[in-house]
Design a protein around this motif. Structure first.
Motif, PDB file in Angstrom:
ATOM      1  N   THR A  82       0.828  -1.211   0.000  1.00 39.85           N
ATOM      2  CA  THR A  82       0.000   0.000   0.000  1.00 39.85           C
ATOM      3  C   THR A  82       0.858   1.255   0.000  1.00 39.85           C
ATOM      4  O   THR A  82       0.451   2.285  -0.543  1.00 39.85           O
ATOM      5  CB  THR A  82      -0.930   0.022   1.224  1.00 39.85           C
ATOM      6  OG1 THR A  82      -0.150  -0.073   2.432  1.00 39.85           O
ATOM      7  CG2 THR A  82      -1.920  -1.131   1.189  1.00 39.85           C
ATOM      8  N   TYR A  85       1.594   2.345  -3.537  1.00 37.47           N
ATOM      9  CA  TYR A  85       0.500   3.080  -4.165  1.00 37.47           C
ATOM     10  C   TYR A  85       0.355   4.471  -3.553  1.00 37.47           C
ATOM     11  O   TYR A  85       0.096   5.449  -4.256  1.00 37.47           O
ATOM     12  CB  TYR A  85      -0.812   2.306  -3.997  1.00 37.47           C
ATOM     13  CG  TYR A  85      -0.921   1.107  -4.902  1.00 37.47           C
ATOM     14  CD1 TYR A  85      -1.223   1.255  -6.250  1.00 37.47           C
ATOM     15  CD2 TYR A  85      -0.728  -0.175  -4.412  1.00 37.47           C
ATOM     16  CE1 TYR A  85      -1.328   0.155  -7.085  1.00 37.47           C
ATOM     17  CE2 TYR A  85      -0.828  -1.288  -5.237  1.00 37.47           C
ATOM     18  CZ  TYR A  85      -1.124  -1.112  -6.566  1.00 37.47           C
ATOM     19  OH  TYR A  85      -1.216  -2.203  -7.395  1.00 37.47           O
ATOM     20  N   ARG A  86       0.517   4.554  -2.254  1.00 37.05           N
ATOM     21  CA  ARG A  86       0.336   5.828  -1.548  1.00 37.05           C
ATOM     22  C   ARG A  86       1.339   6.873  -2.012  1.00 37.05           C
ATOM     23  O   ARG A  86       0.992   8.050  -2.178  1.00 37.05           O
ATOM     24  CB  ARG A  86       0.466   5.584  -0.040  1.00 37.05           C
ATOM     25  CG  ARG A  86       0.225   6.810   0.815  1.00 37.05           C
ATOM     26  CD  ARG A  86       0.317   6.453   2.275  1.00 37.05           C
ATOM     27  NE  ARG A  86       0.054   7.587   3.133  1.00 37.05           N
ATOM     28  CZ  ARG A  86       0.104   7.551   4.461  1.00 37.05           C
ATOM     29  NH1 ARG A  86       0.388   6.414   5.079  1.00 37.05           N
ATOM     30  NH2 ARG A  86      -0.163   8.634   5.167  1.00 37.05           N
ATOM     31  N   HIS A  87       2.586   6.476  -2.222  1.00 39.36           N
ATOM     32  CA  HIS A  87       3.640   7.417  -2.600  1.00 39.36           C
ATOM     33  C   HIS A  87       3.929   7.420  -4.098  1.00 39.36           C
ATOM     34  O   HIS A  87       4.801   8.160  -4.560  1.00 39.36           O
ATOM     35  CB  HIS A  87       4.921   7.092  -1.832  1.00 39.36           C
ATOM     36  CG  HIS A  87       4.769   7.186  -0.343  1.00 39.36           C
ATOM     37  ND1 HIS A  87       4.573   8.385   0.322  1.00 39.36           N
ATOM     38  CD2 HIS A  87       4.774   6.222   0.620  1.00 39.36           C
ATOM     39  CE1 HIS A  87       4.467   8.160   1.619  1.00 39.36           C
ATOM     40  NE2 HIS A  87       4.584   6.858   1.824  1.00 39.36           N
ATOM     41  N   ASN A 175      -5.875   0.871   0.269  1.00 37.52           N
ATOM     42  CA  ASN A 175      -5.819   1.942   1.272  1.00 37.52           C
ATOM     43  C   ASN A 175      -5.116   1.402   2.508  1.00 37.52           C
ATOM     44  O   ASN A 175      -5.568   0.429   3.121  1.00 37.52           O
ATOM     45  CB  ASN A 175      -7.222   2.425   1.620  1.00 37.52           C
ATOM     46  CG  ASN A 175      -7.206   3.574   2.617  1.00 37.52           C
ATOM     47  OD1 ASN A 175      -6.984   3.380   3.815  1.00 37.52           O
ATOM     48  ND2 ASN A 175      -7.440   4.775   2.118  1.00 37.52           N
ATOM     49  N   GLN A 176      -3.993   2.033   2.884  1.00 35.70           N
ATOM     50  CA  GLN A 176      -3.143   1.498   3.936  1.00 35.70           C
ATOM     51  C   GLN A 176      -3.852   1.394   5.282  1.00 35.70           C
ATOM     52  O   GLN A 176      -3.815   0.342   5.933  1.00 35.70           O
ATOM     53  CB  GLN A 176      -1.895   2.375   4.075  1.00 35.70           C
ATOM     54  CG  GLN A 176      -0.825   1.797   4.979  1.00 35.70           C
ATOM     55  CD  GLN A 176       0.462   2.599   4.894  1.00 35.70           C
ATOM     56  OE1 GLN A 176       0.750   3.402   5.773  1.00 35.70           O
ATOM     57  NE2 GLN A 176       1.239   2.379   3.828  1.00 35.70           N
TER      58      GLN A 176
END
Length: 259
Positions: A82, A85-87, A175-176
């Motif tokens: 995650t 994807y987040r960064h 979503n983390q």
């Protein structure tokens, strides 16, 4: 492929998150161990709080505490996918290596290997405390009796496989925070309720497989409190979960848009 695996291992080591998760895993394991050390054979209101250290089930329980930190390896696996994807680093990874399957395979192998090392460190810390504690209290100091090799080896394997479960869950949810909440809620609440309410179902869940491998029932007494698979059965169930979530991670990541 080897270079991709080396790159993924470097990614894991380049952050301090793994140190925090390892500290929590070891701390959680030793906290449970301290509980057993303090209460094994101690009488409270005329009754033994826990069986004495001469009881094989108590010896197993001492070493089985090492598996208490599998949740933290799952969380590390979740963060591993995650966070990409987040960064937005997953985009760069796929641009460098367009064949997404190779990137995901490298990540799965890397986290599995890291999980094994994670488990080995937790096991060594547990043994370092449990062995002298048993010696002082008059319990068995052999690491070859009372299913100890199965417990310790199974704990190491469980850490590696729980990393794959975390990667699969993270790839599915993406979503983390949501993925971590689902993991914690499932392990700490849902599985606990199902195991108590439907023990025949609980033995087939990941936590039930860990209980089978570590030869414990999750209670304070000996074996037989909960339905438990044989050690080999628990190993196969846990491997199956790891493979299923690895496939989930592979399929969802390869097919989804990363933009």
């Amino acid at each position: 492929m080897i270079r991709l695996i080396q790159a993924e291992l470097l990614k894991i080591r380049s952050t301090r998150m793994w140190l925090g998760m390892l500290g929590l895993s070891v701390g959680f394991a030793l906290m449970g161990l301290a509980f057993y050390i303090a209460l094994a054979g101690v009488e409270i209101d005329g009754r033994e709080a826990l069986p004495p250290v001469t009881d094989p089930d108590t010896v197993r329980a001492f070493y089985a505490n090492a598996s208490g930190g599998v949740l933290f390896m799952m969380i590390l696996g979740i963060i591993g996918i995650t966070g990409e994807y987040r960064h937005g680093t997953i985009t760069q990874a796929f641009l460098v290596t367009p064949r997404r399957g190779r990137v995901l395979a490298a990540k799965l192998v890397s986290y599995f290997l890291f999980g094994l090392a994670f488990g080995l460190a937790t096991v060594l810390a547990t043994v370092a405390v449990a062995l002298p504690a048993l010696a002082i209290r008059g319990g068995s100091t052999s690491l070859l009796d009372n299913d100890v090799p199965t417990i310790l080896g199974g704990t190491v394997l469980a850490m590696g496989l729980y990393a794959l479960v975390g990667l699969g869950l993270g790839a599915l949810i993406r979503n983390q925070i949501a993925a971590i909440l689902v993991a914690v809620g499932w392990v700490q609440l849902v599985e606990a309720i199902l195991t108590v309410a439907l023990p025949q179902v609980g033995q087939w869940l990941p936590a039930g497989a860990v209980r089978a491998i570590t030869r414990t029932t999750g209670g304070f007494g000996g074996m037989g409190e909960l339905d438990t698979l044989p050690a080999w059965g628990g190993t196969l169930v846990l491997v199956a979960y790891g493979l299923v979530f690895a496939v989930i991670a592979m399929v969802t990541t390869v097919r989804r848009d990363i933009s």
